[in-house]
Design a protein around this motif. Sequence first.
Motif, PDB file in Angstrom:
ATOM      1  N   GLU A   1      11.398   6.168  10.312  1.00 32.38           N
ATOM      2  CA  GLU A   1      11.162   7.260   9.103  1.00 32.38           C
ATOM      3  C   GLU A   1      10.942   6.373   7.839  1.00 32.38           C
ATOM      4  OE1 GLU A   1      13.478  11.044  11.049  1.00 32.38           O
ATOM      5  OE2 GLU A   1      14.198   9.521   9.463  1.00 32.38           O
ATOM      6  N   TRP A   2      11.820   5.519   7.558  1.00 32.30           N
ATOM      7  CA  TRP A   2      11.681   4.434   6.482  1.00 32.30           C
ATOM      8  C   TRP A   2      10.234   3.800   6.409  1.00 32.30           C
ATOM      9  CZ3 TRP A   2      13.663   4.392   2.048  1.00 32.30           C
ATOM     10  CH2 TRP A   2      13.965   3.363   1.259  1.00 32.30           C
ATOM     11  N   ALA A   3       9.787   3.154   7.632  1.00 33.95           N
ATOM     12  CA  ALA A   3       8.596   2.706   7.551  1.00 33.95           C
ATOM     13  C   ALA A   3       7.698   3.474   7.171  1.00 33.95           C
ATOM     14  CB  ALA A   3       8.122   1.961   8.829  1.00 33.95           C
ATOM     15  N   PHE A   4       7.518   4.798   7.633  1.00 33.25           N
ATOM     16  CA  PHE A   4       6.431   5.644   7.264  1.00 33.25           C
ATOM     17  C   PHE A   4       6.478   5.989   5.880  1.00 33.25           C
ATOM     18  CE2 PHE A   4       4.999   9.747   6.414  1.00 33.25           C
ATOM     19  CZ  PHE A   4       3.739  10.038   7.166  1.00 33.25           C
ATOM     20  N   ILE A   5       7.558   6.183   5.119  1.00 28.84           N
ATOM     21  CA  ILE A   5       7.665   6.697   3.724  1.00 28.84           C
ATOM     22  C   ILE A   5       7.180   5.354   3.018  1.00 28.84           C
ATOM     23  CG2 ILE A   5       9.252   6.977   1.917  1.00 28.84           C
ATOM     24  CD1 ILE A   5       9.001   9.461   3.650  1.00 28.84           C
ATOM     25  N   ASN A   6       7.613   4.190   3.312  1.00 31.30           N
ATOM     26  CA  ASN A   6       6.988   3.224   2.416  1.00 31.30           C
ATOM     27  C   ASN A   6       5.468   3.041   2.640  1.00 31.30           C
ATOM     28  OD1 ASN A   6       9.135   0.714   1.534  1.00 31.30           O
ATOM     29  ND2 ASN A   6      10.043   1.976   2.937  1.00 31.30           N
ATOM     30  N   ALA A   7       4.931   3.085   3.990  1.00 31.24           N
ATOM     31  CA  ALA A   7       3.436   3.034   4.084  1.00 31.24           C
ATOM     32  C   ALA A   7       2.919   4.211   3.309  1.00 31.24           C
ATOM     33  CB  ALA A   7       3.095   2.910   5.511  1.00 31.24           C
ATOM     34  N   ALA A   8       3.288   5.404   3.580  1.00 30.22           N
ATOM     35  CA  ALA A   8       2.558   6.398   3.030  1.00 30.22           C
ATOM     36  C   ALA A   8       2.699   6.415   1.247  1.00 30.22           C
ATOM     37  CB  ALA A   8       3.244   7.817   3.582  1.00 30.22           C
ATOM     38  N   SER A   9       3.737   6.337   0.833  1.00 33.11           N
ATOM     39  CA  SER A   9       3.895   6.400  -0.567  1.00 33.11           C
ATOM     40  C   SER A   9       2.881   5.277  -1.202  1.00 33.11           C
ATOM     41  CB  SER A   9       5.431   6.295  -1.080  1.00 33.11           C
ATOM     42  OG  SER A   9       5.892   5.000  -0.469  1.00 33.11           O
ATOM     43  N   ALA A  10       3.066   4.063  -0.407  1.00 33.00           N
ATOM     44  CA  ALA A  10       2.224   2.836  -1.039  1.00 33.00           C
ATOM     45  C   ALA A  10       0.629   3.474  -1.154  1.00 33.00           C
ATOM     46  CB  ALA A  10       2.209   1.655  -0.216  1.00 33.00           C
ATOM     47  N   GLN A  11       0.308   4.204  -0.269  1.00 36.83           N
ATOM     48  CA  GLN A  11      -1.404   4.571  -0.331  1.00 36.83           C
ATOM     49  C   GLN A  11      -1.242   5.780  -1.245  1.00 36.83           C
ATOM     50  OE1 GLN A  11      -3.448   3.317   1.128  1.00 36.83           O
ATOM     51  NE2 GLN A  11      -2.317   1.834   2.560  1.00 36.83           N
ATOM     52  N   LEU A  12      -0.378   6.612  -1.469  1.00 35.54           N
ATOM     53  CA  LEU A  12      -0.306   7.611  -2.416  1.00 35.54           C
ATOM     54  C   LEU A  12      -0.529   7.341  -4.061  1.00 35.54           C
ATOM     55  CD1 LEU A  12       1.958  10.238  -0.804  1.00 35.54           C
ATOM     56  CD2 LEU A  12      -0.712  10.714  -0.995  1.00 35.54           C
ATOM     57  N   ILE A  13       0.425   6.037  -4.170  1.00 38.28           N
ATOM     58  CA  ILE A  13       0.531   5.721  -5.257  1.00 38.28           C
ATOM     59  C   ILE A  13       0.027   4.064  -5.533  1.00 38.28           C
ATOM     60  CG2 ILE A  13       1.556   5.233  -7.491  1.00 38.28           C
ATOM     61  CD1 ILE A  13       3.167   7.748  -7.024  1.00 38.28           C
ATOM     62  N   PRO A  14      -0.954   3.478  -5.146  1.00 35.23           N
ATOM     63  CA  PRO A  14      -1.283   2.117  -5.119  1.00 35.23           C
ATOM     64  C   PRO A  14      -1.006   1.274  -6.270  1.00 35.23           C
ATOM     65  CG  PRO A  14      -3.317   3.269  -5.588  1.00 35.23           C
ATOM     66  CD  PRO A  14      -2.352   4.247  -5.448  1.00 35.23           C
ATOM     67  N   GLU A  15      -0.786   0.095  -5.964  1.00 35.91           N
ATOM     68  CA  GLU A  15      -0.761  -0.944  -7.055  1.00 35.91           C
ATOM     69  C   GLU A  15      -2.085  -1.267  -7.890  1.00 35.91           C
ATOM     70  OE1 GLU A  15       1.385  -5.087  -8.367  1.00 35.91           O
ATOM     71  OE2 GLU A  15       1.427  -4.356  -6.308  1.00 35.91           O
ATOM     72  N   ASP A  16      -2.228  -1.412  -9.200  1.00 40.26           N
ATOM     73  CA  ASP A  16      -3.290  -1.600  -9.515  1.00 40.26           C
ATOM     74  C   ASP A  16      -3.076  -2.218 -11.169  1.00 40.26           C
ATOM     75  OD1 ASP A  16      -2.995   0.385 -11.283  1.00 40.26           O
ATOM     76  OD2 ASP A  16      -4.355   1.653 -10.533  1.00 40.26           O
ATOM     77  N   ASP A  17      -4.305  -2.630 -11.851  1.00 42.49           N
ATOM     78  CA  ASP A  17      -4.325  -3.110 -13.119  1.00 42.49           C
ATOM     79  C   ASP A  17      -3.494  -2.165 -14.289  1.00 42.49           C
ATOM     80  OD1 ASP A  17      -6.155  -1.354 -13.351  1.00 42.49           O
ATOM     81  OD2 ASP A  17      -7.605  -3.025 -14.229  1.00 42.49           O
ATOM     82  N   ILE A  18      -3.339  -0.870 -13.844  1.00 44.90           N
ATOM     83  CA  ILE A  18      -2.514  -0.255 -15.073  1.00 44.90           C
ATOM     84  C   ILE A  18      -1.006   0.216 -14.563  1.00 44.90           C
ATOM     85  CG2 ILE A  18      -2.414   2.431 -15.448  1.00 44.90           C
ATOM     86  CD1 ILE A  18      -5.367   2.741 -14.457  1.00 44.90           C
ATOM     87  N   GLY A  19      -0.622  -0.077 -13.399  1.00 46.69           N
ATOM     88  CA  GLY A  19       1.061  -0.091 -13.045  1.00 46.69           C
ATOM     89  C   GLY A  19       0.988  -0.428 -11.765  1.00 46.69           C
ATOM     90  N   PRO A  20       2.357  -0.604 -11.367  1.00 51.22           N
ATOM     91  CA  PRO A  20       2.940  -0.931  -9.963  1.00 51.22           C
ATOM     92  C   PRO A  20       2.748   0.336  -8.966  1.00 51.22           C
ATOM     93  CG  PRO A  20       4.946  -0.427 -11.255  1.00 51.22           C
ATOM     94  CD  PRO A  20       3.731  -0.402 -12.357  1.00 51.22           C
ATOM     95  N   GLY A  21       2.664  -0.252  -7.742  1.00 53.44           N
ATOM     96  CA  GLY A  21       2.721   0.992  -6.897  1.00 53.44           C
ATOM     97  C   GLY A  21       3.838   1.443  -6.389  1.00 53.44           C
ATOM     98  N   ALA A  22       3.841   2.322  -5.560  1.00 57.47           N
ATOM     99  CA  ALA A  22       4.996   3.275  -5.305  1.00 57.47           C
ATOM    100  C   ALA A  22       6.198   2.492  -4.778  1.00 57.47           C
ATOM    101  CB  ALA A  22       4.701   4.268  -4.076  1.00 57.47           C
TER     102      ALA A  22
END
Length: 238
Positions: free
Chosen positions: A57-78
């Motif tokens: 479940e922890w692996a899922f939460i990390n992977a899914a949240s990283a896609q919902l809020i990705p890291e970019d030049d505006i700010g850090p990812g989830a």
Amino acid sequence: MSDNSRRNFIKAGLTLVPVVTIAPQSVFSAPTAPPQELVESSASSQRYLPRFFTESEWAFINAASAQLIPEDDIGPGAVACGIPEFIDRQMETPYAHGALWYMQGPFLTDLPAELGYQQKLTPRDIYRFGIQASNAWCQKAHGKAFNELAPEMQIAVLRQLETDAVAMDDMKSSLFFGQLLKNCKEGYFADPVYGGNKKLSGWKMIGFPGARADFADWIDHPNEKYPLGSVSIDGKRS
């Protein structure tokens, strides 16, 4: 959907994040060791041992949240912002146990959202059943658990969850997706004392000053950008 469009969607949805779901820190349970060695997604999550979520479940939460809020030049990812930790800590609060809602029947799942929560499942149930069903669907459709899929495939699966294209026995997949997205937004902009918004990154991104004691010295400066950095409840500053 591009990374920038997803980021803008998160910023635009900030006004819709309900503050009442952020439970006081005093109700958090003491940490307990996970059943197995955890699969971590970043240095930030390696420092935190989940209290509610299992390894898969922890692996899922990390992977899914990283896609919902990705890291970019505006700010850090989830993940860098601590959203998985925020969600896990929320699972040990009265909110996640459904203690803040009326949870007796009848349960009428097709009523308009403005009539309030009508489901029989608590947030803890939604995550437990939703992650299990999502991983089972991914295994059947793609031969891998969600977190093992390529990023573009993970995004496709999230879209299918959002549109109820993933069959689940206990609920509609859109209920699970909505719960995850809502908690990701909350974790990105909540006070850092609750586990998310690491280094006050979410607040710095939108220029929110946080829990400063007063703003009397800035009353006479309408329509001007506030010059001081963000402050957490516990006194940490950006």
